[in-house]
Enzyme design. Structure first.
Site, PDB file in Angstrom:
ATOM      1  N   GLU A 234      42.089  38.707  45.879  1.00 60.19           N
ATOM      2  CA  GLU A 234      41.299  39.850  46.345  1.00 60.19           C
ATOM      3  C   GLU A 234      42.165  40.951  46.941  1.00 60.19           C
ATOM      4  OE1 GLU A 234      38.210  39.748  45.575  1.00 60.19           O
ATOM      5  OE2 GLU A 234      38.221  37.641  44.958  1.00 60.19           O
ATOM      6  N   VAL A 316      31.522  47.178  40.245  1.00 58.75           N
ATOM      7  CA  VAL A 316      32.791  46.472  40.108  1.00 58.75           C
ATOM      8  C   VAL A 316      33.464  47.010  38.855  1.00 58.75           C
ATOM      9  CG1 VAL A 316      33.922  44.235  39.997  1.00 58.75           C
ATOM     10  CG2 VAL A 316      31.706  44.450  41.140  1.00 58.75           C
ATOM     11  N   GLY A 317      34.358  47.973  39.034  1.00 59.25           N
ATOM     12  CA  GLY A 317      34.925  48.645  37.878  1.00 59.25           C
ATOM     13  C   GLY A 317      33.827  49.360  37.114  1.00 59.25           C
ATOM     14  N   HIS A 363      26.312  38.784  41.997  1.00 58.65           N
ATOM     15  CA  HIS A 363      27.007  39.594  42.998  1.00 58.65           C
ATOM     16  C   HIS A 363      26.085  39.889  44.195  1.00 58.65           C
ATOM     17  CE1 HIS A 363      31.061  41.182  42.740  1.00 58.65           C
ATOM     18  NE2 HIS A 363      30.720  42.143  43.564  1.00 58.65           N
ATOM     19  N   ASP A 367      30.528  42.226  49.838  1.00 65.75           N
ATOM     20  CA  ASP A 367      31.924  41.823  49.675  1.00 65.75           C
ATOM     21  C   ASP A 367      31.991  40.304  49.777  1.00 65.75           C
ATOM     22  OD1 ASP A 367      34.634  42.018  49.312  1.00 65.75           O
ATOM     23  OD2 ASP A 367      35.086  42.591  51.379  1.00 65.75           O
ATOM     24  N   GLY A 368      33.084  39.726  49.299  1.00 69.95           N
ATOM     25  CA  GLY A 368      33.272  38.288  49.405  1.00 69.95           C
ATOM     26  C   GLY A 368      32.612  37.478  48.312  1.00 69.95           C
ATOM     27  N   TYR A 399      42.190  35.256  34.538  1.00 71.29           N
ATOM     28  CA  TYR A 399      40.951  34.979  35.277  1.00 71.29           C
ATOM     29  C   TYR A 399      39.932  36.081  35.046  1.00 71.29           C
ATOM     30  CZ  TYR A 399      38.060  34.399  39.544  1.00 71.29           C
ATOM     31  OH  TYR A 399      37.036  34.266  40.442  1.00 71.29           O
ATOM     32  N   TYR A 400      40.355  37.331  35.233  1.00 74.61           N
ATOM     33  CA  TYR A 400      39.421  38.438  35.067  1.00 74.61           C
ATOM     34  C   TYR A 400      39.117  38.715  33.594  1.00 74.61           C
ATOM     35  CZ  TYR A 400      39.817  39.393  40.037  1.00 74.61           C
ATOM     36  OH  TYR A 400      39.756  39.281  41.401  1.00 74.61           O
TER      37      TYR A 400
END
Length: 463
Positions: A234, A316-317, A363, A367-368, A399-400
């Site tokens: 992160e 997120v993006g 989501h 955050d987190g 991963y992403y």
């Protein structure tokens, strides 16, 4: 004075008119600049044009009309990945840069087919990859590349992924559907073989008594490794040594922010909560459990948001998660699945990976989300006898990328990625405890005959 002003204005007007006349041919030819960026038919986009093209290729337009189409209740698992059709999809923006890229993609694709037919396999592969980079939503390119991978590279796993992507883009693509149907049995066999290998390693690990000092040291080190890597994913800049120092001493590191300290302490608190409260508890995982995990992850970082579903839209993006009004019903559906017989009938690694993905996709928090999803994943794995799995920061890109592939409709690559992370973690434990006398295990093969745990704990790698 007035006469001089009039002469000046007339002169300036003449200059403006002359400039306009000189630029008129360029203004009439709107494609002049774009055409000048091509040499011998190859696009040589300027840096600015390239950035614009990359930013303008896709636009995320989530549609949440039918959540069941994304997570079908009758999904049998990894061998029947649901296609994302109604939940979310990438839609190409129609602009000139995009049109140019699509044209080049088709040209590269046709050239790849020619190279394949002439036996120039390496060049063909590069051209296929180039074509897909330019137009990732071209169903025919996806199908032909999958066939190429299956026929010339013997890579049925990636081939099946390409067929699946082609069907996500074009559900009626009969050739892709038939090819995918043909390779699915082999893909399923490979996945189950991988799960079986990891299970055998886990079984060896479970035979090591907790009193073994090497095993206890390995568990302690894995604890620090998990905190370090999951916060580093992160963006936390603490290294492993600093992370360990903060957890053990509760002392500050000079030059590091309070936020980074609190992220590490939050992960320590969340892991302790899971180990001491949730791990050995019998019963359903509830909304309160997930909120309790999150309040420890984020409590010292964002105390006003910790343990609460978000009330605002986040991005997120290029991905827009569900709107806040949808979170309660989506989390209810998620928890129902998480505690269902269907989910628990999956292999633990697949179950854990799917739980991770579904939570991070919803989501639910400001955050987190990633840290909470990885903790939930590890709760599922630890309840099945696995050690807490570390997703290494060095593997951040994969991963992403596999999470993005799941967003495109194929969860299988993400499940395999988590399986590899699980196996790496178990291997680390097995290496750490090899000095323990494992005579009770005698001679056990744990890696398809390649890794042997010998009597006395010695590890031998067969050639």
């Amino acid at each position: 004075m007035r006469q001089k002003l009039s002469v000046t204005l007339i002169f300036l007007a003449g200059v403006c008119f002359a400039t306009f006349v000189s630029l008129l041919p360029y203004l009439l030819d709107s494609n002049r600049i774009r055409k000048s960026q091509y040499v011998s038919g190859n696009p040589l986009l300027s840096t600015t044009a390239n950035v614009v093209a990359r930013l303008g290729i896709f636009q995320w337009r989530p549609v949440y009309d039918n959540w069941d189409n994304f997570f079908p209740s009758d999904s049998p698992g990894i061998h029947e990945t649901a296609l994302i059709r109604n939940t979310g999809h990438f839609v190409p923006k129609l602009n000139s840069a995009n049109a140019d890229l699509k044209a080049e993609a088709v040209a590269s694709f046709n050239l790849a087919l020619e190279m394949k037919e002439s036996g120039k396999i390496a060049k063909a592969k590069k051209l296929f990859n180039h074509a897909l980079n330019l137009d990732p939503l071209h169903a025919d390119i996806l199908y032909e590349y999958g066939w190429f991978l299956e026929e010339h590279q013997n890579d049925v796993l990636l081939a099946e992924h390409m067929y699946n992507r082609a069907l996500t883009v074009s559900p009626d693509h009969q050739l892709a559907r038939q090819k995918r149907k043909n390779v699915l049995p082999l893909v399923e066999e490979l996945d189950q073989k991988s799960f079986g290998r990891i299970d055998r390693k886990r079984d060896l690990l479970m035979k090591i008594p907790d009193s073994n000092l090497a095993f206890r040291r390995a568990k302690k080190e894995a604890y620090f490794q998990h905190i370090y890597h999951t916060t580093a994913l992160e963006g936390n800049t603490m290294n492993l040594m600093q992370t360990r120092y903060i957890v053990e001493t509760r002392m500050a590191i000079a030059g590091k922010s309070i936020l980074e300290h609190n992220e590490i302490l939050g992960m320590d608190a969340a892991l302790s909560f899971i180990n001491n409260t949730l791990l050995n508890r019998i019963g359903r995982i509830s909304m309160a459990d997930i909120l309790d995990i999150h309040v420890r992850v984020l409590g010292a970082v964002e105390p006003t948001e910790a343990g609460k579903l978000r009330a605002t839209q986040v991005y997120v993006g290029g991905f827009a998660p569900p709107e806040p009004i949808q979170l309660v019903p989506l989390m209810s559906e998620f928890l129902e699945w998480l505690n269902s017989a269907e989910a628990m009938s999956l292999h633990p690694i697949e179950f854990a990976a799917r739980a991770h993905y579904r939570l991070v996709y919803i989501h639910p928090f400001v955050d987190g989300n990633g840290r909470t999803s990885r903790l939930l994943m590890n709760l599922v794995l630890m309840q099945a006898g696995y050690p807490p799995v570390v997703v290494r920061v060095e593997d951040r890109l994969e991963y992403y990328e596999t999470l993005e592939k799941a967003n495109h409709g194929d969860l299988r690559p993400f499940v395999r990625f988590i399986a590899r992370c699980t196996e790496q973690t178990v291997d680390t434990f097995l290496r750490a405890i090899t000095e323990h006398n494992v005579s009770a295990l005698e001679i056990a093969s744990v890696d398809d005959g390649r890794t042997i745990i010998m009597e006395g704990g010695e590890v031998d790698r067969e050639d």
